[in-house]
Enzyme design. Structure first.
Site, PDB file in Angstrom:
ATOM      1  N   TRP A 168       0.866  -1.178   0.000  1.00  0.00           N
ATOM      2  CA  TRP A 168       0.000   0.000   0.000  1.00  0.00           C
ATOM      3  C   TRP A 168       0.901   1.226   0.000  1.00  0.00           C
ATOM      4  O   TRP A 168       1.710   1.390   0.918  1.00  0.00           O
ATOM      5  CB  TRP A 168      -0.900   0.014   1.233  1.00  0.00           C
ATOM      6  N   VAL A 170       1.626   5.572  -1.640  1.00  0.00           N
ATOM      7  CA  VAL A 170       1.086   6.793  -2.239  1.00  0.00           C
ATOM      8  C   VAL A 170       2.082   7.294  -3.288  1.00  0.00           C
ATOM      9  O   VAL A 170       3.244   7.540  -2.968  1.00  0.00           O
ATOM     10  CB  VAL A 170       0.889   7.899  -1.171  1.00  0.00           C
ATOM     11  N   ARG A 172       2.065   9.889  -7.015  1.00  0.00           N
ATOM     12  CA  ARG A 172       1.204  10.782  -7.807  1.00  0.00           C
ATOM     13  C   ARG A 172       0.816  10.161  -9.154  1.00  0.00           C
ATOM     14  O   ARG A 172       1.604   9.403  -9.747  1.00  0.00           O
ATOM     15  CB  ARG A 172       1.902  12.128  -8.003  1.00  0.00           C
ATOM     16  N   GLN A 189      11.316   2.315  -5.051  1.00  0.00           N
ATOM     17  CA  GLN A 189      10.208   2.210  -4.103  1.00  0.00           C
ATOM     18  C   GLN A 189       9.464   0.885  -4.312  1.00  0.00           C
ATOM     19  O   GLN A 189       9.584   0.254  -5.349  1.00  0.00           O
ATOM     20  CB  GLN A 189       9.274   3.405  -4.264  1.00  0.00           C
ATOM     21  N   MET A 223       4.504   5.106   4.977  1.00  0.00           N
ATOM     22  CA  MET A 223       5.436   4.576   5.982  1.00  0.00           C
ATOM     23  C   MET A 223       6.443   3.623   5.337  1.00  0.00           C
ATOM     24  O   MET A 223       6.042   2.726   4.590  1.00  0.00           O
ATOM     25  CB  MET A 223       4.649   3.832   7.057  1.00  0.00           C
ATOM     26  N   GLU A 231       1.316  -3.056   4.591  1.00  0.00           N
ATOM     27  CA  GLU A 231       1.045  -1.894   5.435  1.00  0.00           C
ATOM     28  C   GLU A 231      -0.298  -2.005   6.159  1.00  0.00           C
ATOM     29  O   GLU A 231      -0.455  -1.486   7.265  1.00  0.00           O
ATOM     30  CB  GLU A 231       1.073  -0.614   4.595  1.00  0.00           C
ATOM     31  N   GLU A 282       6.779  19.456  -6.104  1.00  0.00           N
ATOM     32  CA  GLU A 282       6.964  18.445  -5.067  1.00  0.00           C
ATOM     33  C   GLU A 282       7.390  19.086  -3.743  1.00  0.00           C
ATOM     34  O   GLU A 282       7.593  20.291  -3.657  1.00  0.00           O
ATOM     35  CB  GLU A 282       7.997  17.411  -5.529  1.00  0.00           C
TER      36      GLU A 282
HETATM   37 MN    MN Z   1       5.744  -1.083   1.393  1.00  0.00          MN
END
Ligand code: MN
Length: 499
Positions: A168, A170, A172, A189, A223, A231, A282
């Site tokens: 999970w 975030v 853009r 990421q 996180m 998450e 950003e």
């Molecule tokens: Mn993760």
């Protein structure tokens, strides 16, 4: 712990403490909404709820701006964060940090699948030819944005091909046309790591984008939990009860049951299927100019609540949600890791005002007695833990202080840094560490390699002075006898002061 199970429950709580500004005047999705959100950050004004949006008057769709920003209310500056995380509106930064660390000690709880008929997110469904991303009043946020950003505060849910890890996060996403979004997916990421696993199988990556989810979800999406960790399980542990999810319509992924808007589909995994994305401002706080081809999100279904509410962040200079939500969740994970390593650390905090370029770490005042090492060596140990893992990717600079400093107070932090760090040997450098590429001072090589030097500013005193000689702050509390302090406070208004 008061677990708010929908964005609407969160809005009701904000209303109760006067930190919500309903706006019934017609506003334009094209730049006006973004400018209002930005100005609300600058004033720390209540969160704007836009009820009347040009071209969308008949839809009933709304926008909530600044969902996790700071409040001007003196005792409740962090109320949006605190309420989102189930804490009282007046919780302090330190209390929020301790609650987040404590959730790590509890058993992770997976989400609970509920019946779709009970899920508000299924009230309306668009499928096939009905799909139209322009159904919603997605704003053109900043004057120099490359397009309308639907995803600024939603949650991207993806899973590895073997189904063992659901992530999970975030990131853009910008609207390309009726049924496509272009997506920022940094390769380091988790979203990028999982996409690479699908790419290896030459299969597009199934994804759910849930917007207007219950208020704690964007926090946990920000996180830096380790690879392989879901998450939503951490959030279940935090609240002591599972999140409620339902099945998506067209992909095999969970959807938070009370989400306002859910976008389902697949992310492209080939260089042949890209679309322009950016620029978008950003969190370092500068106008962006970079647009480039990015992976495409092909939408296969949209579901939404009646009168759906889209949360929007107008990223830019501090203080906005990239600083509050992302900063707090990163600091909590770092604090947990430092404590796990047995280091005498009281707390951590990102100075939001530094646009999260300064992570402040407070060592326990007795660290020197406990460890009997030089402060440089303590700094070295801390840097090795913070900078090498996923948690340190976005941390360029650490200020290491003792816990006589309230590290959530930028005034105290600036005072400690300026008066305690030695000009010639107060820095400990960590060359070529994994590094986020948004910092404006980076050179082209650092940007392309994702590696740059990081620094700890050593503001510790305990190894430089005996207990008797330790510098003491000449504050009101420390500089005058108690009876004089009490007299002055007692008589303050009699002197003629009104504050
Ligand atoms: Mn993760």
């Amino acid at each position: 712990m008061k677990h708010l199970r929908s964005l609407r429950e969160f809005i009701e709580e904000l209303k109760k403490i006067d930190d919500l500004q309903p706006i019934d005047l017609e506003v334009d999705w094209n730049l006006e909404i973004g400018a209002i959100i930005r100005h609300s950050y600058d004033l720390r004004a209540p969160a704007p709820l836009f009820n009347n949006i040009k071209d969308y008057e008949k839809t009933g769709f709304r926008i909530l701006g600044a969902p996790g920003a700071l409040s001007a209310q003196k005792e409740r500056q962090l109320c949006r964060m605190a309420l989102a995380l189930g804490l009282p509106a007046n919780a302090s930064g330190q209390q929020i940090m301790e609650a987040l660390v404590a959730a790590h000690e509890r058993k992770p709880l997976p989400p609970k699948m509920i019946d779709a008929s009970k899920a508000p997110c299924k009230e309306n469904i668009q499928i096939g030819d009905e799909i139209d991303l322009f159904s919603f009043p997605t704003p053109m946020i900043h004057g120099n944005d490359g397009g309308r950003y639907l995803q600024t505060y939603g949650i991207n849910i993806v899973a590895t091909p073997d189904g063992n890890w659901t992530n999970w996060s975030v990131n853009r996403m910008m609207i390309v046309d009726n049924s496509r979004l272009s997506c920022l997916i940094p390769p380091l990421q988790h979203l990028g790591i999982i996409r690479a696993k699908w790419a290896a199988l030459h299969k597009p990556m199934p994804i759910v984008l849930a917007l207007g989810v219950e208020p704690a979800i964007p926090f946990v999406g920000a996180m830096p939990l380790p690879e392989g960790v879901d998450e939503s399980h951490y959030l279940g542990a935090h609240f002591g009860e599972p999140l409620e999810v339902v099945k998506a319509e067209t992909v095999d992924l969970p959807v938070p049951a009370t989400a306002e808007i859910v976008i389902e589909g697949h992310i492209s995994v080939t260089d042949q299927d890209l679309a322009m994305e950016g620029p978008m401002n950003e969190y370092p706080g500068y106008n962006a100019h970079d647009a480039s081809p990015k992976p495409v999100f092909h939408v296969s279904a949209i579901t939404y609540r009646n009168n759906a509410i889209l949360p929007v962040v107008a990223a830019g200079p501090p203080v906005e949600e990239d600083h509050t939500a992302t900063g707090t969740m990163h600091a909590a994970e770092i604090l947990y890791n430092l404590r796990q390593a047995g280091l005498p650390v009281s707390s951590c905090w990102f100075s939001f005002e530094s646009a999260n370029h300064w992570l402040i770490i407070a060592a326990k005042s007795n660290w020197h007695e406990q460890l009997a090492i030089h402060s440089k060596d303590l700094a070295q140990k801390i840097g090795e833990i913070v900078f090498t893992g996923k948690t340190g990717f976005g941390v360029p600079k650490i200020l290491l202080v003792e816990d006589d400093i309230d590290i959530t107070d930028i005034n105290q932090v600036v005072w400690a840094f300026s008066t305690r760090a030695h000009p010639s040997h107060g820095e400990i450098y960590f060359p070529a560490e994994p590094n986020a590429i948004l910092f404006v001072y980076l050179d082209p090589t650092e940007r392309s390699t994702y590696k740059a030097t990081k620094v700890i500013h050593n503001c510790l005193l305990a190894d430089r002075f005996s207990k008797e000689e330790m510098p003491v702050k000449g504050s009101f509390e420390n500089g005058w006898p108690l009876d004089i302090q009490q007299k002055v406070l007692r008589q303050w208004e009699r002197y003629g002061y009104h504050t």
